[in-house]
Design an enzyme around this catalytic site. Structure first.
Site, PDB file in Angstrom:
ATOM      1  N   GLY A 272       0.812  -1.207   0.000  1.00  0.00           N
ATOM      2  CA  GLY A 272       0.000   0.000   0.000  1.00  0.00           C
ATOM      3  C   GLY A 272       0.846   1.258   0.000  1.00  0.00           C
ATOM      4  N   ALA A 273       1.901   1.237   0.815  1.00  0.00           N
ATOM      5  CA  ALA A 273       2.786   2.403   0.933  1.00  0.00           C
ATOM      6  C   ALA A 273       4.045   1.954   1.654  1.00  0.00           C
ATOM      7  CB  ALA A 273       2.102   3.530   1.692  1.00  0.00           C
ATOM      8  N   ASN A 276       9.684   5.219   3.643  1.00  0.00           N
ATOM      9  CA  ASN A 276      11.014   5.796   3.417  1.00  0.00           C
ATOM     10  C   ASN A 276      11.109   7.149   4.124  1.00  0.00           C
ATOM     11  OD1 ASN A 276      11.303   3.751   1.276  1.00  0.00           O
ATOM     12  ND2 ASN A 276       9.974   5.120   0.101  1.00  0.00           N
ATOM     13  N   GLU A 308       2.008   5.746   7.704  1.00  0.00           N
ATOM     14  CA  GLU A 308       3.396   5.960   7.269  1.00  0.00           C
ATOM     15  C   GLU A 308       4.051   7.108   8.034  1.00  0.00           C
ATOM     16  OE1 GLU A 308       4.487   3.609   5.536  1.00  0.00           O
ATOM     17  OE2 GLU A 308       2.514   2.799   5.064  1.00  0.00           O
ATOM     18  N   GLU A 330       5.195  -2.155  12.695  1.00  0.00           N
ATOM     19  CA  GLU A 330       3.922  -2.157  11.966  1.00  0.00           C
ATOM     20  C   GLU A 330       2.723  -2.077  12.909  1.00  0.00           C
ATOM     21  OE1 GLU A 330       3.852  -1.434   9.075  1.00  0.00           O
ATOM     22  OE2 GLU A 330       5.816  -2.000   8.307  1.00  0.00           O
TER      23      GLU A 330
END
Length: 860
Positions: A272-273, A276, A308, A330
């Protein structure tokens, strides 16, 4: 000499490194920094110079430097040009060339760009031919782009120089310090980054379109391919990003650790993403639409932006030492992302969405024979993602959520702040995180850690109570392990609610907050309350526990579902009814009958999505069961499609509800009358008031028509394919072609999936998930043995390929014969990867579940 440790430190020639080997390397290597120069163009290959500076502490036998599938032009070690000892996966460094203290290694090489979403991925836009590059390194794919020590606990600073065409943008963890012309290229110079784990560094380059917004606390930029700019709504992105940055700065009490906030929409993305540092990538497939975003699409966008963003602190600023700690990254981001979405955006119901979607998947996985603890050892980087699933994300997030209730939300926040402060720009382990929470709460969390993080399986709770003279005389919470194989009983805090049927609805009368543990917990504070019509023992969803409704409460739920005013409770009751089907306690008919009556009355958009999702799963089960119960299945299909169309027409003034119902109508249309209607909508010979058929909906209809080869479906597919030449159009056309019910076509596509070297993985993945829909079980059966027989060979393609292949193409048939075939593979193919073996075990268990559900279906 310890020969066993020497042997263990020798690598096996693959790109993967074991935890022991990584720890040995980290023991002698420190103070790493990289100077990276890339020469980028539109060609399929790139050239780079990777300069690695590091300190060597002690002797270094078997020291390796990771670099994957490169053509090395030159290698210089501490000023001496050498011929590298290179096997295509890593370079073995001769101890005689290294020195105690500072060392410098410079490697110039060329390499083909990746096309599978890892390393430095290359994509050619089919609309205008423009080339776009982006990097993806997790878990250990940075070595596909430059030479390095590719492991999370060797954090380093990265200084970057990029030669790129003059019309390109270049994006990385830092903002460029200069851009200067050099021939046909620009040279971008980026200052050294803060210390980052390699997988958190990134480089994206191409003629990306850029939007900017400086209205928040940090400068924000958004990038996309030029051909899709009309599908991007930058204001939504910037609004949610700004809300998140303010929220997290306050919550963590630590300013955002990087100087700018870039977000890049990229094609062919595996996930999904990806978080970084300061240059987050997002999948186009999930966040680009051909119409105005629906409420659920906006909520998903906000939620993933927040997820994120949480990682920028928890994952990037402080990073796990090894991949066994990835779950904490996560879980924490899933928890914090939901919290931020609920508290900082308009989506105040985000926890309800979390409950109805990801949390249910976690409950299902945690009930399977393949369940695993949240914290598990990870032998090598090849196994880093073996257990990255809903247990890692949503069970972990739920565990953190209930821990915050147990400790108190402010105490939990203080513990998190202490952890992030103490370990900034470092690597940490689970004990460090738990220790910070224990210190903040002044509580020993060792027992909690053992029960929740090191023990697998999910528990259920049920209210057991007796009434006398209309009053509760005894009340207990009964906890049990859902599986005998995982017997752990846990402690957690929940809220119990008592409800009563009244003229205007089902109303809450009394609640009790209880910390329960063990098999039985007395709840004396509820003794003396009026005997309730409904008891819900996890009100407001504090706990991670399945609720087993007592019979009186289940009856109330079925009779008065639309009169339950609390939307979270209503969502939970819907879920309890669906769970009773999955657990074999009630026939599938019961859920479908309740849904046919109550779904049209549902006025909550999130709950409606939950109910429709379960109805689609019910329909898929009936299709898998064919030819058993075919008459009932046809009746259900007709009733569900009629209901969906009726509600589509009724909601012509509410585009979100109308679209949700219409999408269900398309998916549930399997017979000639609704298929004919869909074809007429597509060709414009009929209309539905208020409904606009955008490009996404047109493709949905074309796929459904081709799925049943209705009318001139194939001609409509070919015509649409010529009209929509975009990347998303190509993938939609591919899905519609692959799904056609033709035996020769299926065999051709199966051969392409298993053997093609040329087709991009993103398209192979589309083919996998459209090859055998549930109702095409005879076509699936024709190649089922072949697919199972090929697993051992396909396993060699690696985890990226097999994660999709096993999800999509391990045969499902709701039959004993299929279970026998799976058993044969499990018993004879001992060399299967852990990932593939697990997928087989889960499919087998779900086959048994489907058979049990089939036996309970009542012909009607």
């Amino acid at each position: 000499m310890n020969t066993s440790s020497t042997t263990a430190s020798l690598r096996d020639g693959t790109p993967f490194i074991s935890e022991y080997q990584a720890s040995e390397r980290a023991r002698v290597i420190s103070n790493v920094d990289y100077q990276l120069t890339f020469f980028l163009s539109e060609q399929s290959q790139f050239r780079a110079i990777s300069t690695v500076n590091f300190e060597l502490n002690g002797t270094a036998k078997n020291l390796t430097l990771d670099l994957n599938q490169a053509n090395i032009i030159s290698m210089i070690v501490n000023g001496s040009k050498i011929y590298p000892k290179y096997n295509g996966s890593y370079i073995t460094l001769s101890p005689s060339l290294l020195q105690s203290g500072q060392n410098t290694i410079a490697i110039e090489f060329t390499r083909e760009h990746s096309t599978n979403g890892e390393g430095l991925h290359r994509f050619v836009d089919p609309v205008d031919g423009k080339v776009y590059l982006y990097s993806h390194f997790e878990p250990a794919a940075a070595q596909q782009m430059f030479a390095l020590f590719d492991q999370p606990d060797l954090k380093a600073s990265f200084q970057l120089n990029v030669h790129a065409p003059k019309d390109w943008q270049v994006i990385s963890a830092m903002r460029e310090s200069s851009i200067s012309a050099q021939g046909n290229d620009n040279v971008w110079v980026f200052p050294a980054s803060p210390k980052l784990s390699p997988y958190n560094f990134s480089l994206h380059a191409g003629p990306y379109h850029m939007w900017q917004d400086n209205s928040g606390p940090y400068p924000m930029r958004l990038f996309s391919r030029q051909s899709v700019t009309e599908q991007v709504t930058p204001q939504d992105w910037f609004t949610y990003t700004k809300q998140g940055l303010y929220f997290f700065d306050r919550y963590f009490g630590i300013p955002y650790p990087f100087k700018k906030y870039d977000q890049v929409l990229v094609p062919d993305f595996l996930y999904g993403a990806m978080e970084n540092a300061a240059a987050i990538t997002f999948s186009e497939d999930r966040f680009l639409f051909n119409a105005k975003m629906t409420a659920s699409q906006k909520e998903r966008l906000a939620g993933v932006i927040m997820h994120e963003m949480a990682h920028q602190w928890f994952g990037d600023l402080v990073t796990m030492k090894w991949w066994n700690g990835l779950w904490l990254n996560e879980s924490f981001a899933a928890f914090m992302g939901t919290l931020a979405t609920a508290e900082a955006t308009e989506f105040t119901h985000a926890w309800r969405t979390f409950y109805a979607s990801g949390k249910q998947r976690a409950y299902e996985l945690d009930s399977l024979v393949t369940t695993h603890p949240i914290e598990v050892p990870v032998a090598t980087t090849q196994n880093a993602f073996d257990n990255i699933d809903a247990i890692t994300y949503q069970k972990g997030a739920s565990t953190l959520n209930q821990l915050s209730h147990l400790l108190g939300k402010e105490t939990f926040r203080q513990g998190v702040k202490q952890y992030l402060t103490e370990f900034s720009y470092q690597n940490a382990q689970l004990d460090d995180f738990i220790g910070s929470l224990a210190k903040a709460s002044n509580r020993d969390l060792s027992q909690w850690t053992q029960e929740w993080l090191y023990k697998a399986g999910v528990n259920s709770i049920k209210a057991e109570y007796t009434c006398a003279n209309g009053m509760i005389s005894d009340f207990q919470l009964v906890q049990r392990a859902v599986s005998d194989e995982f017997p752990t009983l846990r402690e957690q805090k929940v809220k119990i609610g008592l409800f009563y049927q009244r003229q205007h609805g089902v109303e809450e009368h009394q609640t009790a907050v209880v910390t329960y543990k063990g098999a039985r917990t007395n709840v004396s504070e509820l003794v003396g309350a009026y005997c309730p019509d409904l008891v819900y023992p996890n009100l407001d969803d504090w706990g991670f526990v399945k609720v087993d409704l007592d019979q009186r409460s289940m009856n109330t739920a079925k009779q008065a579902l639309n009169k339950v005013h609390d939307p979270l409770l209503r969502s939970m009751l819907w879920q309890s009814m669906w769970d009773s089907v999955l657990d074999g306690q009630a026939p599938l008919n019961d859920f479908i009958n309740v849904a046919l009556i109550n779904a049209p009355l549902e006025q909550d958009y999130t709950i409606l999505g939950q109910v429709i999702s379960n109805l689609l799963r019910a329909k898929e089960m009936l299709d898998l069961m064919a030819p058993a119960n075919k008459q009932y299945a046809d009746k259900v299909s007709r009733a569900l499609s009629q209901m969906s169309l009726r509600m589509t027409m009724e909601h012509h003034k509410n585009s979100d509800f109308q679209r949700r119902w219409f999408s269900a109508y398309v998916s549930l249309s399997t017979q000639s009358d609704p298929l004919k209607h869909l074809q007429q909508l597509l060709t414009g010979t009929t209309k539905v008031k208020g409904l606009v058929l955008d490009q996404d909906l047109r493709w949905d209809i074309i796929r459904q028509l081709n799925r049943f080869d209705y009318g001139n479906a194939y001609a409509l597919l070919q015509r649409e394919k010529m009209t929509d030449t975009s990347d998303s159009g190509e993938k939609a056309a591919l899905a519609a072609e692959v799904i056609r019910p033709q035996a020769h076509l299926k065999r051709q596509w199966l051969n392409t999936i298993e053997h093609s070297q040329a087709m991009p993985f993103s398209k192979l993945r589309v083919a996998m998930f459209n090859l055998y829909p549930a109702e095409q079980n005879l076509l699936s059966a024709a190649t089922a043995e072949q697919r199972l027989a090929n697993l051992i060979e396909l396993d060699k393609k690696g985890p990226v390929f097999m994660r999709s292949y096993t999800q999509a193409l391990i045969p499902r048939a709701c039959s004993i014969d299929n279970i026998t075939m799976i058993d044969q593979v499990l018993n004879t193919e001992t060399g299967l990867s852990k990932l593939t073996r697990r997928a087989l075990l889960e499919t087998r268990q779900n086959e048994y579940r489907c058979i049990n559900i089939k036996q309970l279906v009542k012909p009607q």
